[in-house]
Write a protein that holds these residues in place. Structure first.
Motif, PDB file in Angstrom:
ATOM      1  N   GLY A 178       0.811  -1.212   0.000  1.00 35.89           N
ATOM      2  CA  GLY A 178       0.000   0.000   0.000  1.00 35.89           C
ATOM      3  C   GLY A 178       0.845   1.264   0.000  1.00 35.89           C
ATOM      4  N   ALA A 179       1.844   1.310   0.890  1.00 36.37           N
ATOM      5  CA  ALA A 179       2.695   2.510   0.979  1.00 36.37           C
ATOM      6  C   ALA A 179       3.531   2.686  -0.288  1.00 36.37           C
ATOM      7  CB  ALA A 179       3.597   2.404   2.207  1.00 36.37           C
ATOM      8  N   ILE A 180       4.010   1.595  -0.847  1.00 34.41           N
ATOM      9  CA  ILE A 180       4.830   1.683  -2.067  1.00 34.41           C
ATOM     10  C   ILE A 180       3.996   2.203  -3.225  1.00 34.41           C
ATOM     11  CG2 ILE A 180       6.221   0.363  -3.689  1.00 34.41           C
ATOM     12  CD1 ILE A 180       6.869  -1.568  -1.458  1.00 34.41           C
ATOM     13  N   MET A 181       2.770   1.677  -3.389  1.00 35.86           N
ATOM     14  CA  MET A 181       1.932   2.112  -4.491  1.00 35.86           C
ATOM     15  C   MET A 181       1.482   3.562  -4.311  1.00 35.86           C
ATOM     16  SD  MET A 181      -0.347  -1.353  -5.038  1.00 35.86           S
ATOM     17  CE  MET A 181      -1.297  -0.600  -6.355  1.00 35.86           C
ATOM     18  N   SER A 182       1.328   4.011  -3.063  1.00 39.84           N
ATOM     19  CA  SER A 182       0.955   5.408  -2.826  1.00 39.84           C
ATOM     20  C   SER A 182       2.099   6.356  -3.164  1.00 39.84           C
ATOM     21  CB  SER A 182       0.538   5.592  -1.361  1.00 39.84           C
ATOM     22  OG  SER A 182      -0.584   4.793  -1.058  1.00 39.84           O
ATOM     23  N   GLU A 183       3.314   5.970  -2.842  1.00 38.61           N
ATOM     24  CA  GLU A 183       4.468   6.850  -3.070  1.00 38.61           C
ATOM     25  C   GLU A 183       4.940   6.801  -4.522  1.00 38.61           C
ATOM     26  OE1 GLU A 183       8.949   7.680  -1.225  1.00 38.61           O
ATOM     27  OE2 GLU A 183       7.703   6.029  -0.492  1.00 38.61           O
ATOM     28  N   PHE A 184       4.885   5.609  -5.140  1.00 35.85           N
ATOM     29  CA  PHE A 184       5.395   5.455  -6.508  1.00 35.85           C
ATOM     30  C   PHE A 184       4.266   4.920  -7.414  1.00 35.85           C
ATOM     31  CE2 PHE A 184       8.904   4.714  -3.539  1.00 35.85           C
ATOM     32  CZ  PHE A 184       9.803   5.686  -3.939  1.00 35.85           C
ATOM     33  N   ARG A 185       3.203   5.709  -7.498  1.00 33.22           N
ATOM     34  CA  ARG A 185       2.035   5.264  -8.263  1.00 33.22           C
ATOM     35  C   ARG A 185       2.353   5.113  -9.746  1.00 33.22           C
ATOM     36  NH1 ARG A 185      -3.317   8.272  -6.722  1.00 33.22           N
ATOM     37  NH2 ARG A 185      -2.652   7.262  -4.790  1.00 33.22           N
ATOM     38  N   ILE A 203       5.700  -5.489  -8.434  1.00 34.21           N
ATOM     39  CA  ILE A 203       6.807  -5.654  -7.486  1.00 34.21           C
ATOM     40  C   ILE A 203       6.746  -6.983  -6.748  1.00 34.21           C
ATOM     41  CG2 ILE A 203       7.214  -3.197  -7.114  1.00 34.21           C
ATOM     42  CD1 ILE A 203       5.371  -3.299  -4.718  1.00 34.21           C
ATOM     43  N   LEU A 204       5.718  -7.790  -7.036  1.00 39.26           N
ATOM     44  CA  LEU A 204       5.598  -9.095  -6.402  1.00 39.26           C
ATOM     45  C   LEU A 204       5.263 -10.139  -7.467  1.00 39.26           C
ATOM     46  CD1 LEU A 204       3.529  -8.340  -3.163  1.00 39.26           C
ATOM     47  CD2 LEU A 204       5.906  -9.102  -3.261  1.00 39.26           C
ATOM     48  N   ASN A 205       5.846 -11.306  -7.310  1.00 43.35           N
ATOM     49  CA  ASN A 205       5.520 -12.416  -8.197  1.00 43.35           C
ATOM     50  C   ASN A 205       4.142 -12.957  -7.819  1.00 43.35           C
ATOM     51  OD1 ASN A 205       8.089 -12.765  -9.747  1.00 43.35           O
ATOM     52  ND2 ASN A 205       8.897 -12.995  -7.668  1.00 43.35           N
ATOM     53  N   ALA A 206       3.318 -13.196  -8.834  1.00 40.82           N
ATOM     54  CA  ALA A 206       1.936 -13.615  -8.585  1.00 40.82           C
ATOM     55  C   ALA A 206       1.557 -14.726  -9.555  1.00 40.82           C
ATOM     56  CB  ALA A 206       0.976 -12.438  -8.733  1.00 40.82           C
ATOM     57  N   VAL A 207       0.646 -15.585  -9.081  1.00 41.97           N
ATOM     58  CA  VAL A 207       0.076 -16.645  -9.914  1.00 41.97           C
ATOM     59  C   VAL A 207      -1.438 -16.547  -9.834  1.00 41.97           C
ATOM     60  CG1 VAL A 207       2.031 -18.206  -9.661  1.00 41.97           C
ATOM     61  CG2 VAL A 207       0.150 -18.307  -8.010  1.00 41.97           C
ATOM     62  N   THR A 208      -2.113 -16.985 -10.893  1.00 41.66           N
ATOM     63  CA  THR A 208      -3.575 -16.970 -10.946  1.00 41.66           C
ATOM     64  C   THR A 208      -4.090 -18.369 -10.632  1.00 41.66           C
ATOM     65  OG1 THR A 208      -3.514 -15.253 -12.643  1.00 41.66           O
ATOM     66  CG2 THR A 208      -5.577 -16.452 -12.365  1.00 41.66           C
ATOM     67  N   ILE A 255      11.105  -4.165  -9.420  1.00 40.19           N
ATOM     68  CA  ILE A 255      10.425  -4.295 -10.711  1.00 40.19           C
ATOM     69  C   ILE A 255      11.267  -5.121 -11.674  1.00 40.19           C
ATOM     70  CG2 ILE A 255       9.615  -3.010 -12.729  1.00 40.19           C
ATOM     71  CD1 ILE A 255       8.844  -0.733 -10.831  1.00 40.19           C
ATOM     72  N   ALA A 256      12.559  -4.851 -11.725  1.00 37.75           N
ATOM     73  CA  ALA A 256      13.448  -5.607 -12.608  1.00 37.75           C
ATOM     74  C   ALA A 256      13.523  -7.065 -12.187  1.00 37.75           C
ATOM     75  CB  ALA A 256      14.842  -4.973 -12.607  1.00 37.75           C
ATOM     76  N   SER A 257      13.525  -7.305 -10.859  1.00 39.67           N
ATOM     77  CA  SER A 257      13.582  -8.678 -10.366  1.00 39.67           C
ATOM     78  C   SER A 257      12.325  -9.463 -10.746  1.00 39.67           C
ATOM     79  CB  SER A 257      13.764  -8.676  -8.852  1.00 39.67           C
ATOM     80  OG  SER A 257      13.713  -9.988  -8.334  1.00 39.67           O
ATOM     81  N   VAL A 258      11.163  -8.823 -10.641  1.00 40.69           N
ATOM     82  CA  VAL A 258       9.910  -9.496 -10.991  1.00 40.69           C
ATOM     83  C   VAL A 258       9.864  -9.789 -12.489  1.00 40.69           C
ATOM     84  CG1 VAL A 258       7.404  -9.211 -11.122  1.00 40.69           C
ATOM     85  CG2 VAL A 258       8.628  -8.588  -9.037  1.00 40.69           C
ATOM     86  N   GLU A 259      10.290  -8.819 -13.312  1.00 38.36           N
ATOM     87  CA  GLU A 259      10.312  -9.057 -14.752  1.00 38.36           C
ATOM     88  C   GLU A 259      11.243 -10.206 -15.110  1.00 38.36           C
ATOM     89  OE1 GLU A 259      11.358  -5.376 -16.512  1.00 38.36           O
ATOM     90  OE2 GLU A 259       9.377  -4.441 -16.209  1.00 38.36           O
ATOM     91  N   VAL A 305       4.510   1.804  -9.972  1.00 38.45           N
ATOM     92  CA  VAL A 305       3.876   0.573  -9.471  1.00 38.45           C
ATOM     93  C   VAL A 305       2.362   0.698  -9.643  1.00 38.45           C
ATOM     94  CG1 VAL A 305       3.728  -1.038  -7.551  1.00 38.45           C
ATOM     95  CG2 VAL A 305       5.734   0.422  -7.782  1.00 38.45           C
ATOM     96  N   PRO A 306       1.832   0.395 -10.826  1.00 44.19           N
ATOM     97  CA  PRO A 306       0.375   0.484 -11.003  1.00 44.19           C
ATOM     98  C   PRO A 306      -0.389  -0.612 -10.273  1.00 44.19           C
ATOM     99  CG  PRO A 306       1.411  -0.397 -12.978  1.00 44.19           C
ATOM    100  CD  PRO A 306       2.522   0.012 -12.068  1.00 44.19           C
ATOM    101  N   SER A 307       0.257  -1.754  -9.987  1.00 46.90           N
ATOM    102  CA  SER A 307      -0.408  -2.853  -9.285  1.00 46.90           C
ATOM    103  C   SER A 307       0.616  -3.648  -8.493  1.00 46.90           C
ATOM    104  CB  SER A 307      -1.135  -3.775 -10.282  1.00 46.90           C
ATOM    105  OG  SER A 307      -0.190  -4.431 -11.102  1.00 46.90           O
ATOM    106  N   GLU A 308       0.109  -4.540  -7.637  1.00 44.38           N
ATOM    107  CA  GLU A 308       0.997  -5.356  -6.813  1.00 44.38           C
ATOM    108  C   GLU A 308       1.890  -6.257  -7.655  1.00 44.38           C
ATOM    109  OE1 GLU A 308      -2.200  -5.100  -6.572  1.00 44.38           O
ATOM    110  OE2 GLU A 308      -2.894  -4.800  -4.500  1.00 44.38           O
TER     111      GLU A 308
END
Length: 692
Positions: A172-179, A188-193, A235-239, A182-185
């Motif tokens: 939450g704090a990261i997305m508020s400061e660097f909107r 900066i985080l690895n995610a699976v559906t 961001i680079a790590s997630v990509e 970081v448009p979505s979680e």
């Protein structure tokens, strides 16, 4: 280098050696028999054959370093990790930084495997890729799922504990400061559906979420540039992890395909080995005749479909089952060959039967065929069966057709007589208690009609012998039978609408004799005939015409003959005159002869006009060979070409027109004074004016 393990020296004793241990004394109460039994057991254990080699790696820790390095370079990462788990010495050596070259060389042995991502050691990478253990509870099984983006495996139970769907406290704090960054979680985080219930959600690794929150909270008091650099690094790590996951998934799919291909190759090799065993057992001729479907049945047999090489021991275990299957394959092949022979000879029977029907029609030109026996009905005659199933070498097409030409005429007439007796029994049962029961030929009575259980709704009833041509009595379903010949014949009774009824098998069914409706009696009485004695031919020759008092008005009257009057009553007035107890009578009235004559003349004129236009709305097009009834001339030509090989069919030679009964309209002259639909019909010659 792992420490060398000291080998225990093997001590030998001589007969005079004083250091040889003294034999232990037997306990009190022991017996010599017990001691002899014990010595025999020891001897048997020493002579017992143990499968596999024992002690192959016991000297490996003592090998020179250069030899070990050479061995480690050829090991698979799975084997190298298993070796590290054998002893403490190997673990310490292979988990040290000095052993990194061994792991890299081992990983390069796996074709197409990507390099591990930054921060992941070679042993951890190998453990993730080649060991199906849950990283939460260390359980194994098919329920353990692999998550490439997390570089982890979790079972269903641990997935709930190790994955989370809400990351607001960490992001939450990261997305508020660097909107903007970081448009979505997922940035900066690895995610699976994953599917949860009926919907799909994004899931994140709890350990990664906690690590992100901890690292970012530690930078809150730092300068914004440091936090910005941290976010860019995430961001680079997630990509990079996304690309890594895609590469690993592609590699894994390739491994699965290779594994399946190897198993398929082993199965094919096992099937080939089984076929060779069958040849050696005397099944060579049957093996050469096996179709692809039969080989597929053999390959799917339990014990044959295993992806392992065939051994003598495994062959003995499946031999009886394979032989049993081969017996079925042989029986199926023989029946298929028999079916093919019968199917090839049935056209001969069809040609003879249709030629006989056509020749008889040319003699009398009646609207009913000489027989309603179908090709399959004739095929079940014992005399015809003996001809079609004859497997002698000297049998030819000409000899078969010559025999059938002599057999068919008397046999089909006999079949028709049997059907007459069958339906006579239906009629006499339905006419019991009436004067019509004493008629010499009840099937000819105008009062008699039939309907089957499938078509019990109101509509035009069927008369004999047309009822023999009804589709309800030509069931296309194959009859179960233990006779191969009957199965071969019934299998050709297919339910396609293009197959003429005359090519289907007759099935005896319980018919309902439609004789107790007062409607038919009232119609016949209105025509001036006796319902209990008048025949169908006499009613067709009757010139009487009727009108319905329930439908007719002072301006419009529909004129019926006796057939259309019955159909009109059944379809329009099913509630009247349908039971013996009904009191509603007399709604059919005979029109004066003056109007009846006009109606009869108009019927002839309408048929003539339609024929001149090439249209047949009130006539059926009937094939004079098989009595099929296509809808129009185009379908008739197609039918003649496909079924009878006649490319230029001729009217009244190959097919004819069968006029069906229809009604005409009589209108009041008041419609003649102005433009109306009624006046247009009279002008077109399909209706007439009359004062009534």
């Amino acid at each position: 280098m792992p420490p060398r393990l000291r080998k225990r020296a093997k001590v030998t004793y001589t007969e005079d050696d004083d250091t040889k241990p003294a034999p232990t004394k037997a306990k009190a109460g022991g017996s010599k028999a017990k001691k002899a039994k014990s010595d025999g057991a020891v001897a048997r254990r020493g002579d017992r054959h143990i499968r596999g080699k024992r002690g192959g790696l016991e000297d490996m820790p003592g090998m020179p370093l250069d030899v070990l390095i050479e061995i480690f370079g050829f090991l698979h990462p799975r084997d190298l990790l298993n070796l590290a788990r054998t002893t403490r010495e190997f673990r310490d050596f292979l988990m040290s930084r000095d052993a990194i070259s061994f792991w890299k060389a081992s990983r390069k042995q796996v074709e197409g495997l990507p390099d591990p991502p930054p921060g992941v050691s070679e042993p951890a990478y190998a453990n993730f890729l080649f060991f199906n253990y849950c990283h939460g509870c260390l359980k194994t099984g098919s329920h353990v799922m692999i998550y490439w983006k997390f570089l982890a495996r979790y079972c269903k139970a641990c997935k709930t504990d190790c994955l989370v769907s809400n990351t607001y406290k960490a992001t939450g704090a990261i997305m508020s400061e660097f909107r903007a960054l970081v448009p979505s979680e997922r940035s900066i985080l690895n995610a699976v559906t994953l599917k949860d219930g009926r919907h799909y959600y994004l899931w994140y690794q709890k350990a990664e979420v906690d690590q992100l929150a901890e690292q970012y909270n530690a930078l809150l008091k730092s300068e914004p540039d440091k936090r910005r650099a941290f976010v860019l690094e995430r961001i680079a790590s997630v990509e990079q992890r996304h690309k890594m996951a895609a590469a690993l998934d592609e590699w894994h799919e390739g491994i699965k395909k290779e594994t399946l291909a190897e198993k398929d190759a082993l199965r094919d090799e096992r099937v080939d080995a089984v076929l060779e065993k069958l040849r050696a057992e005397g099944w060579g001729d049957e093996v050469d005749r096996m179709s692809e479907q039969a080989i597929s049945r053999l390959a799917s047999l339990d014990g044959v479909n295993r992806p392992t090489k065939l051994t003598e021991r495994s062959w003995k275990s499946i031999r009886d089952a394979v032989f049993e299957l081969m017996e079925k394959v042989r029986a199926d092949r023989l029946e298929a060959e028999f079916n093919h022979m019968i199917k090839a000879r049935l056209p001969y029977l069809k040609a003879v039967l249709f030629e006989y029907i056509h020749s008889q029609w040319l003699l009398d030109r009646k609207n009913v065929p000489v027989t309603y026996a179908s090709v399959l009905d004739c095929a079940l005659f014992p005399e015809v069966r003996a001809v079609l199933a004859d497997d002698s070498e000297d049998v030819t097409k000409e000899s078969i057709m010559a025999k059938l030409t002599d057999l068919i005429p008397p046999l089909v007439m006999k079949w028709m007589e049997e059907r007459k007796n069958e339906f006579r029994s239906f009629v006499r049962a339905g006419l019991s208690g009436t004067d019509a029961a004493s008629a010499p030929e009840p099937l000819d009575l105008a009062l008699v009609a039939f309907k089957c259980h499938c078509h019990s709704s109101n509509g035009q009833r069927i008369r004999f012998p047309e009822v023999l041509h009804d589709r309800c009595f030509r069931d296309p379903t194959t009859r179960p039978s233990n006779d191969p010949y009957e199965r071969a014949v019934a299998a050709l009774s297919v339910p396609y609408h293009m197959v003429p009824v005359v090519e289907r098998l007759y099935q005896t069914r319980d018919s309902i004799v439609d004789t107790r409706y007062l409607l038919r009696r009232e119609v016949i009485k209105a025509c001036g005939m006796d319902p209990d004695t008048v025949t169908i031919a006499e009613m067709d020759a009757c010139d009487a015409r009727l009108r319905c008092r329930l439908c007719g008005t002072l301006a419009r009257q529909e004129i019926h003959n006796w057939r259309t009057a019955q159909e009109h009553g059944l379809q329009r007035h099913e509630g009247y005159g349908m039971a013996e107890t009904d009191t509603v009578r007399g709604y059919w009235e005979r029109v004066p002869e003056e109007y009846a004559a006009q109606a009869r003349a108009l019927e002839v004129s309408i048929v003539k006009q339609n024929r001149e236009k090439g249209k047949y709305p009130n006539e059926n097009l009937v094939c004079a060979w098989c009595w099929s009834s296509p809808n129009n001339e185009y379908e008739m030509k197609a039918h003649m070409a496909q079924r009878h090989d006649i490319t230029q069919p001729q009217l009244d030679v190959d097919w004819f027109l069968d006029t069906q009964p229809f009604s005409v309209w009589m209108y009041s002259p008041i419609f003649a004074d102005f433009k109306s639909t009624e006046k247009a019909q009279v002008d077109a010659g399909v209706a007439f004016f009359a004062t009534f």
